[in-house]
Design an enzyme around this catalytic site. Structure first.
Site, mmCIF file in Angstrom:
data_model
loop_
_atom_site.group_PDB
_atom_site.id
_atom_site.type_symbol
_atom_site.label_atom_id
_atom_site.label_comp_id
_atom_site.label_asym_id
_atom_site.label_seq_id
_atom_site.Cartn_x
_atom_site.Cartn_y
_atom_site.Cartn_z
ATOM 1 N N PHE A 143 1.729 5.954 -6.812
ATOM 2 C CA PHE A 143 1.594 5.861 -5.360
ATOM 3 C C PHE A 143 1.676 4.394 -4.968
ATOM 4 O O PHE A 143 0.725 3.639 -5.177
ATOM 5 C CB PHE A 143 0.229 6.451 -4.979
ATOM 6 C CG PHE A 143 -0.062 6.561 -3.515
ATOM 7 C CD1 PHE A 143 0.553 7.539 -2.738
ATOM 8 C CD2 PHE A 143 -0.986 5.729 -2.913
ATOM 9 C CE1 PHE A 143 0.250 7.665 -1.381
ATOM 10 C CE2 PHE A 143 -1.296 5.855 -1.561
ATOM 11 C CZ PHE A 143 -0.681 6.824 -0.802
ATOM 12 N N GLY A 144 2.814 3.980 -4.421
ATOM 13 C CA GLY A 144 3.053 2.570 -4.134
ATOM 14 C C GLY A 144 2.777 2.193 -2.699
ATOM 15 O O GLY A 144 3.706 2.072 -1.882
ATOM 16 N N GLY A 158 -31.678 -0.775 -24.557
ATOM 17 C CA GLY A 158 -30.656 -1.557 -25.261
ATOM 18 C C GLY A 158 -29.502 -0.699 -25.753
ATOM 19 O O GLY A 158 -28.337 -1.130 -25.748
ATOM 20 N N PRO A 211 0.349 -7.136 -3.008
ATOM 21 C CA PRO A 211 -0.509 -8.286 -3.313
ATOM 22 C C PRO A 211 -1.283 -8.781 -2.083
ATOM 23 O O PRO A 211 -2.437 -9.147 -2.189
ATOM 24 C CB PRO A 211 0.481 -9.344 -3.809
ATOM 25 C CG PRO A 211 1.609 -8.566 -4.387
ATOM 26 C CD PRO A 211 1.725 -7.328 -3.538
ATOM 27 N N ARG A 268 -35.724 9.987 -27.775
ATOM 28 C CA ARG A 268 -36.256 8.648 -28.012
ATOM 29 C C ARG A 268 -37.778 8.649 -27.796
ATOM 30 O O ARG A 268 -38.249 9.084 -26.736
ATOM 31 C CB ARG A 268 -35.599 7.682 -27.021
ATOM 32 C CG ARG A 268 -36.221 6.320 -26.948
ATOM 33 C CD ARG A 268 -35.791 5.447 -28.100
ATOM 34 N NE ARG A 268 -36.272 4.079 -27.928
ATOM 35 C CZ ARG A 268 -36.218 3.171 -28.886
ATOM 36 N NH1 ARG A 268 -35.707 3.472 -30.081
ATOM 37 N NH2 ARG A 268 -36.657 1.952 -28.665
ATOM 38 N N THR A 281 -0.343 -0.144 -1.898
ATOM 39 C CA THR A 281 -0.971 -1.465 -1.921
ATOM 40 C C THR A 281 -0.004 -2.553 -2.379
ATOM 41 O O THR A 281 0.823 -2.326 -3.263
ATOM 42 C CB THR A 281 -2.190 -1.419 -2.858
ATOM 43 O OG1 THR A 281 -3.069 -0.395 -2.386
ATOM 44 C CG2 THR A 281 -2.938 -2.732 -2.885
ATOM 45 N N GLU A 317 -8.562 3.415 -3.298
ATOM 46 C CA GLU A 317 -8.388 4.502 -2.317
ATOM 47 C C GLU A 317 -9.299 4.292 -1.098
ATOM 48 O O GLU A 317 -9.818 5.234 -0.517
ATOM 49 C CB GLU A 317 -8.586 5.866 -2.971
ATOM 50 C CG GLU A 317 -7.639 6.017 -4.166
ATOM 51 C CD GLU A 317 -7.149 7.401 -4.409
ATOM 52 O OE1 GLU A 317 -7.167 8.212 -3.483
ATOM 53 O OE2 GLU A 317 -6.719 7.656 -5.548
ATOM 54 N N SER A 373 -15.664 1.012 0.084
ATOM 55 C CA SER A 373 -16.815 1.620 0.777
ATOM 56 C C SER A 373 -16.886 1.121 2.215
ATOM 57 O O SER A 373 -17.259 1.878 3.127
ATOM 58 C CB SER A 373 -18.119 1.276 0.039
ATOM 59 O OG SER A 373 -18.178 1.967 -1.178
ATOM 60 N N TRP A 408 -1.630 -3.226 -8.192
ATOM 61 C CA TRP A 408 -2.738 -2.337 -8.606
ATOM 62 C C TRP A 408 -2.302 -0.884 -8.641
ATOM 63 O O TRP A 408 -3.021 0.001 -8.174
ATOM 64 C CB TRP A 408 -3.959 -2.449 -7.663
ATOM 65 C CG TRP A 408 -4.440 -3.812 -7.384
ATOM 66 C CD1 TRP A 408 -4.531 -4.406 -6.171
ATOM 67 C CD2 TRP A 408 -4.929 -4.775 -8.335
ATOM 68 N NE1 TRP A 408 -5.033 -5.680 -6.302
ATOM 69 C CE2 TRP A 408 -5.284 -5.932 -7.621
ATOM 70 C CE3 TRP A 408 -5.086 -4.777 -9.725
ATOM 71 C CZ2 TRP A 408 -5.789 -7.067 -8.234
ATOM 72 C CZ3 TRP A 408 -5.578 -5.908 -10.334
ATOM 73 C CH2 TRP A 408 -5.931 -7.036 -9.586
HETATM 74 N N1 CAA Z 1 -3.857 11.943 8.352
HETATM 75 C C1 CAA Z 1 -2.734 11.863 9.118
HETATM 76 N N2 CAA Z 1 -2.540 10.874 10.036
HETATM 77 C C2 CAA Z 1 -3.507 9.948 10.164
HETATM 78 C C3 CAA Z 1 -4.691 9.976 9.389
HETATM 79 C C4 CAA Z 1 -4.855 11.029 8.467
HETATM 80 N N3 CAA Z 1 -5.958 11.105 7.718
HETATM 81 N N4 CAA Z 1 -5.456 8.919 9.723
HETATM 82 C C5 CAA Z 1 -4.793 8.243 10.675
HETATM 83 N N5 CAA Z 1 -3.614 8.860 10.936
HETATM 84 C C6 CAA Z 1 -2.624 8.466 11.930
HETATM 85 C C7 CAA Z 1 -3.274 8.376 13.299
HETATM 86 O O1 CAA Z 1 -3.266 9.630 13.950
HETATM 87 C C8 CAA Z 1 -2.396 7.370 14.007
HETATM 88 O O2 CAA Z 1 -1.225 8.029 14.453
HETATM 89 P P1 CAA Z 1 -0.523 7.622 15.862
HETATM 90 O O3 CAA Z 1 -0.029 6.233 15.690
HETATM 91 O O4 CAA Z 1 0.569 8.633 16.022
HETATM 92 O O5 CAA Z 1 -1.584 7.720 16.899
HETATM 93 C C9 CAA Z 1 -1.982 6.424 12.895
HETATM 94 O O6 CAA Z 1 -2.134 7.154 11.668
HETATM 95 C C10 CAA Z 1 -2.807 5.164 12.865
HETATM 96 O O7 CAA Z 1 -4.140 5.557 12.552
HETATM 97 P P2 CAA Z 1 -5.392 4.623 12.750
HETATM 98 O O8 CAA Z 1 -5.449 4.165 14.187
HETATM 99 O O9 CAA Z 1 -6.573 5.348 12.220
HETATM 100 O O10 CAA Z 1 -5.069 3.382 11.844
HETATM 101 P P3 CAA Z 1 -5.942 2.086 11.714
HETATM 102 O O11 CAA Z 1 -4.959 1.015 11.482
HETATM 103 O O12 CAA Z 1 -6.929 1.947 12.800
HETATM 104 O O13 CAA Z 1 -6.877 2.340 10.440
HETATM 105 C C11 CAA Z 1 -7.366 2.353 8.113
HETATM 106 C C12 CAA Z 1 -6.358 2.496 9.255
HETATM 107 C C13 CAA Z 1 -8.353 3.491 8.196
HETATM 108 C C14 CAA Z 1 -8.081 1.042 8.016
HETATM 109 C C15 CAA Z 1 -6.388 2.502 6.974
HETATM 110 O O14 CAA Z 1 -5.496 1.414 7.003
HETATM 111 C C16 CAA Z 1 -7.023 2.619 5.643
HETATM 112 O O15 CAA Z 1 -7.472 3.705 5.280
HETATM 113 N N6 CAA Z 1 -7.049 1.521 4.880
HETATM 114 C C17 CAA Z 1 -7.448 1.567 3.496
HETATM 115 C C18 CAA Z 1 -6.213 1.670 2.645
HETATM 116 C C19 CAA Z 1 -6.478 2.341 1.359
HETATM 117 O O16 CAA Z 1 -7.251 3.278 1.265
HETATM 118 N N7 CAA Z 1 -5.756 1.898 0.340
HETATM 119 C C20 CAA Z 1 -5.863 2.525 -0.931
HETATM 120 C C21 CAA Z 1 -4.600 2.323 -1.698
HETATM 121 S S1 CAA Z 1 -4.173 3.629 -2.724
HETATM 122 C C22 CAA Z 1 -4.873 3.362 -4.217
HETATM 123 O O17 CAA Z 1 -5.880 2.738 -4.357
HETATM 124 C C23 CAA Z 1 -4.092 4.056 -5.260
HETATM 125 C C24 CAA Z 1 -4.272 3.914 -6.699
HETATM 126 O O18 CAA Z 1 -3.346 3.658 -7.458
HETATM 127 C C25 CAA Z 1 -5.536 4.330 -7.281
#
Ligand code: CAA
Length: 383
Positions: free
Chosen positions: A124-125, A338, A129, A266, A127, A361, A364, A157
């Site tokens: 899942f690409g 320990g 840098p 223990r 993120t 993902e 917190s 990552w």
């Molecule tokens: N499902 C579908 N659509 C959604 C949604 C959801 N759960 N959440 C939001 N949307 C839509 C909204 O409806 C909105 O649509 P419109 O523009 O049509 O109105 C649009 O997306 C924008 O939504 P937000 O206003 O909520 O966006 P935001 O910018 O305010 O907030 C955020 C976004 C919650 C901060 C988000 O950027 C976020 O979750 N950030 C964290 C990123 C993250 O989790 N990264 C993890 C990387 S993956 C990983 O770690 C993988 C690995 O390899 C392990």
């Protein structure tokens, strides 16, 4: 209303996953962790059990189970080894569930059977840098040339990045449109211009593969429409965060099981340490957090199975279960004294592996902002 009683089928699947975790995953977890070995043979066994893509409909090679049942499987694998649980979460939730929901019939038929069977892994690409929490702000670019999409940029990552035949790549098609310019592409990784580099020396998840991806003018197959990219990423995370939370319930339970067993065997002051009130306090704290985390996961799963909105409840489950996993693993080490500080027992690995779950993902802090916004109607994310 949510029914906490499992069906006979759910009990059977949970028992099968439990036996598999105890028989195949647990015995290999320590060595794989010590050797930073990504155990592809074990991944294949997990796939052979039907645990990759379990929520994918049977017509595309999955098991067609509901989200509650999926959580039971993920909990057991997470109790065994979080590196293997990460494989299940990424392939099933981030990659397969996105293709099920957003892919064309052709894309589903091409990719889902090979992902569910373990023939191919997927990553899942999202993120980059410079782009973590602010997921809409991607620097990776996609442009259409002679009817084909070409993508250039870098991803960071990325779990399973070195081993995946398929990468789901999120890229910007028009920076002026901000998140509405994002698109999602299915990118076969066996093409010129696609390179990966392994990331080593992690605190935990040492048996999991983590990569940096570089894309230099590679071809991608658009999934959904241009402009759907951000929604696809967020809906993938609705499933991915659920899966991480379920895996963390497994860490909580594993920490608890190990601590109960150790506290009975223990002895100090001529009594088993489990008979001391302060040790029982630690056990009780672990029990409460484990049960609460599981309850929140099951509620989010129940909502998903009903087809109801579940983003906020998923964030609640992810926030609580990941923080609980860190705390339970830490308490587990305290109970073991320990002995918990070396890898004769699983608790130190549980702590190191749990630590990333409050980061990936969605941290917190991001979960709290999603929950706070849902309950107040006020967006604290706007600077
Ligand atoms: N499902 C579908 N659509 C959604 C949604 C959801 N759960 N959440 C939001 N949307 C839509 C909204 O409806 C909105 O649509 P419109 O523009 O049509 O109105 C649009 O997306 C924008 O939504 P937000 O206003 O909520 O966006 P935001 O910018 O305010 O907030 C955020 C976004 C919650 C901060 C988000 O950027 C976020 O979750 N950030 C964290 C990123 C993250 O989790 N990264 C993890 C990387 S993956 C990983 O770690 C993988 C690995 O390899 C392990």
């Amino acid at each position: 209303m949510i029914d906490f009683e499992l069906t006979d089928e759910q009990r059977l699947i949970r028992q099968t996953a439990r036996d598999f975790a105890d028989g195949e995953i647990v015995p290999r977890a320590r060595e794989n962790d010590r050797n930073e070995h990504f155990d592809t043979e074990l991944v294949q066994q997990i796939a052979d059990m039907g645990f990759l893509g379990a929520i994918v409909p049977e017509e595309y090679g999955g098991r067609g189970v509901d989200y509650r049942t999926y959580a039971l499987i993920v909990e057991e694998i997470g109790r065994g080894c979080s590196a293997m649980r990460t494989v299940v979460s990424v392939v099933t939730s981030l990659v397969c569930s996105s293709i099920v929901r957003w892919g064309s019939e052709e894309q589903k038929q091409e990719w889902l059977p090979q992902l569910c069977s373990g023939e191919s892994l997927g990553c899942f690409g999202l993120t980059e840098p410079d782009t973590g929490s602010d997921a809409a702000n991607l620097k990776t670019r996609a442009k259409e040339v002679d009817g084909k999409w070409r993508i250039s940029g870098g991803k960071m990552w990325i779990s399973l990045g070195n081993y995946s035949k398929l990468a789901l790549v999120f890229a910007q098609t028009d920076p002026e449109k901000k998140h509405k310019g994002l698109a999602c592409f299915l990118v076969p990784t066996d093409q010129p211009g696609f390179t990966t580099q392994a990331i080593h020396h992690k605190l935990g998840l040492k048996g999991s593969d983590t990569a940096e991806l570089a894309l230099d003018d590679v071809e991608g197959d658009l999934m959904g429409e241009v402009g759907d990219g951000f929604k696809i990423a967020m809906s993938a995370l609705d499933s991915g965060r659920y899966s991480v939370a379920a895996g963390c319930v497994g860490i909580c339970q594993g920490s608890l099981d190990a601590s109960i067993a150790y506290s009975k065997e223990r002895t100090q002051f001529e009594r088993p340490i489990g008979s001391f009130q302060l040790v029982q306090e630690m056990i009780a704290d672990m029990v409460v957090q484990t049960e609460a985390a599981r309850g929140l996961v099951w509620r989010a799963g129940w909502l998903k199975d009903q087809g109801k909105p579940s983003t906020t409840e998923t964030s609640i489950a992810k926030l609580y279960a990941t923080e609980a996993a860190v705390k339970c693993a830490d308490l587990g080490i305290q109970v073991h004294g320990g002995s918990g500080y070396v890898d004769d027992y699983p608790v130190e690995r549980y702590l190191r592996d749990a630590r990333v779950t409050t980061l990936y993902e969605g941290t917190s802090q991001i979960q709290k902002l999603i929950i706070g916004r849902a309950y107040t109607g006020l967006n604290a994310l706007v600077p």
